[in-house]
Motif scaffolding. Sequence first.
Motif, PDB file in Angstrom:
ATOM      1  N   ARG A  73       0.847  -1.212   0.000  1.00 32.51           N
ATOM      2  CA  ARG A  73       0.000   0.000   0.000  1.00 32.51           C
ATOM      3  C   ARG A  73       0.875   1.253   0.000  1.00 32.51           C
ATOM      4  N   ILE A 195      -2.560   8.518  -1.260  1.00 32.91           N
ATOM      5  CA  ILE A 195      -2.874   7.697  -0.082  1.00 32.91           C
ATOM      6  C   ILE A 195      -4.337   7.262  -0.171  1.00 32.91           C
ATOM      7  N   MET A 196      -5.192   8.218  -0.529  1.00 32.08           N
ATOM      8  CA  MET A 196      -6.618   7.923  -0.609  1.00 32.08           C
ATOM      9  C   MET A 196      -6.933   6.952  -1.760  1.00 32.08           C
ATOM     10  N   LYS A 199      -6.007   2.463  -1.746  1.00 24.63           N
ATOM     11  CA  LYS A 199      -6.882   1.354  -1.380  1.00 24.63           C
ATOM     12  C   LYS A 199      -7.680   0.851  -2.588  1.00 24.63           C
TER      13      LYS A 199
END
Lengths: 252, 386
Positions: A73, A195-196, A199
């Motif tokens: 991630r 970062i958002m 996922k």
Amino acid sequence: MKVLVPVKRVIDYNVKVRVKADGSGVDLANVKMSMNPFDEIAVEEAIRLKEAGIATEVVAVSIGVKQSQETLRTALAMGADRAILVVAADDVHVDIEPLSVAKILKGIVDEEQPGLVLCGKQAIDNDMNATGQMLAALLGWSQATFASKLEVEGDSAKVTREVDGGLQTIEVKMPAIVTVDLRLNEPRYASLPNIMKAKKKPLDEKAPSDYGVDVTPRLEIVSTTEPEARKAGIIVGSVDELVSKLKEAGAI
Amino acid sequence: MQFGLSDEQEMIADTVRSFVEKEIYPHEDLVERSGEVPAEIATEIKRKTLELGFYACNFPQNVGGAGLNHLEFALVERELGRGSMALTHFFGRPQNILMACEGDQVDRYLMPAVRGERMDALAMTEPGAGSDIRGMKCMARRDGDDWIINGTKHFISGADHADFLIVFVATGEDQTPRGPKKRITCFLVDRGHPGFTIRDGYASVSHRGYKNMILDFDECRLPSGQVLGEVDAGFDVMNTWLYATRITVATMSVGRARRAFDYALRYAAEREQFGQKIGKFQGVSFQLADMITEIDAADLLTLAAADRLDQGLPANREIASAKLYASEMLARVTDAAIQIHGGMGLMEDYPLERFWRDARVERIWDGTSEIQRHIISRDLLRALGA
């Protein structure tokens, strides 16, 4: 061109490591884990290649425990497009040996057909410095290790290597394995939008058996010991004293 | 009840923390010694923050922010709290109150603030009106369609770098059974506007380089289009948008306390006296235990208050408790960190004396500890009719 970047989840470089009581290795329970810093440099380089229009896709791969998906991630948040997690161990203390990792990576390379594999030169946990070289041998690809500069030009790449006592520049044919050294670049922070988005980016989960690889260890760890504690130094009163002490010690 | 952060939230906190460690810490000594943030450093921090998409991350996505919720924003500010406020000021977080902008105010103030083109600052406090905000003397009187402002504001943080100010000014007075009460209106005032000057404030013991400025209004004429929200509705604007700002003080206190604690812990593990590490002495080890317990408690109290806001639950008392406890915790933790370091803790070679000085203001600004206790107790007693 697709770029494949293998990343390893290792003990964070800020953590003061402790040897387990039975000497079988370093205690990894409840300690902060991060991406191997050299792998971070490899991810950064791959993203830069993409930004420069040379790479079209950046695929991050991690082989290890399930928690390695956090490391992936991070790679996705830095800007990798997708990730492959090969779950090869249940226990965080199990280290998959370089040859097994290289064999799994070969399986992934066969499937993904990248034009370039960028690896960290070594992982900071066991300092093996072997996976990239083994992968190159298994694939029969050219390799350039310890890269401090990388220029991809068509079907070849010019790589500056950090060798003992200086720099060496070589040209390798693509596809190639390049293992990266500390001074190649400075990895970026993950941006908030990335970062958002991380996922939502695809993360495939695989097993070593998908690539027909047996990860049973071939090496046996006999013992692990902490380095000897540093001995106390002395405070010298003058430069003359410093020079004579250094001479005494045979340092100059 | 859910505990623990999502992967994204962990990553947000980790990213901001490493940003602060790498981009803020190295400049702290310079700012501390000079009391100024060199323009090129400010520009660089701002540029990097914008590049990372963290600038104005507290704003909704439809105006160009990142749309973080209160909990996520508290995590960002917690990690920023580790670093010098003078420097983290440029990790821009414009006042949420700008969301009240209407008409052409959106393009003149809100959007440029979110894009980092224009910086804002908020002005409420006056020499004679601190906790008693309704005691303000700064007045605006109507003149045709315009307003004319006279008066002084002080302790205005960020005004030195602000391109415009969000200023609360009295626009009338109501007679109530409990005495006269000021009606308040919120105005947007540009730097350099005729009749408006910004000057240096006082030399403060806390947060050097994060200056407290003085604003002077001398027959400052503003068109009615400069009113933010409705005329005489300044308190509504305040209550809607400034409600959550006390979380900032609480969460930044937690971040700074953790940094001070890390110093104390490391020192206790390394420093030897009487033939052993001082951490082995119960006097020190118990102190460390109390410190981390209080830090964790303040952290959870603060995040829980932020989470209540995200859930749309009343949070006034919870925010007040977090602000009160976290700021007082910081005072105890920074004090104990110095005690563990002994004399070295007071030397400028360590940042501990700075943390200790900086901690003092946290119990005062954004509502003193006494005001927070008042809010908490009123919330409890009013429900019983007392």
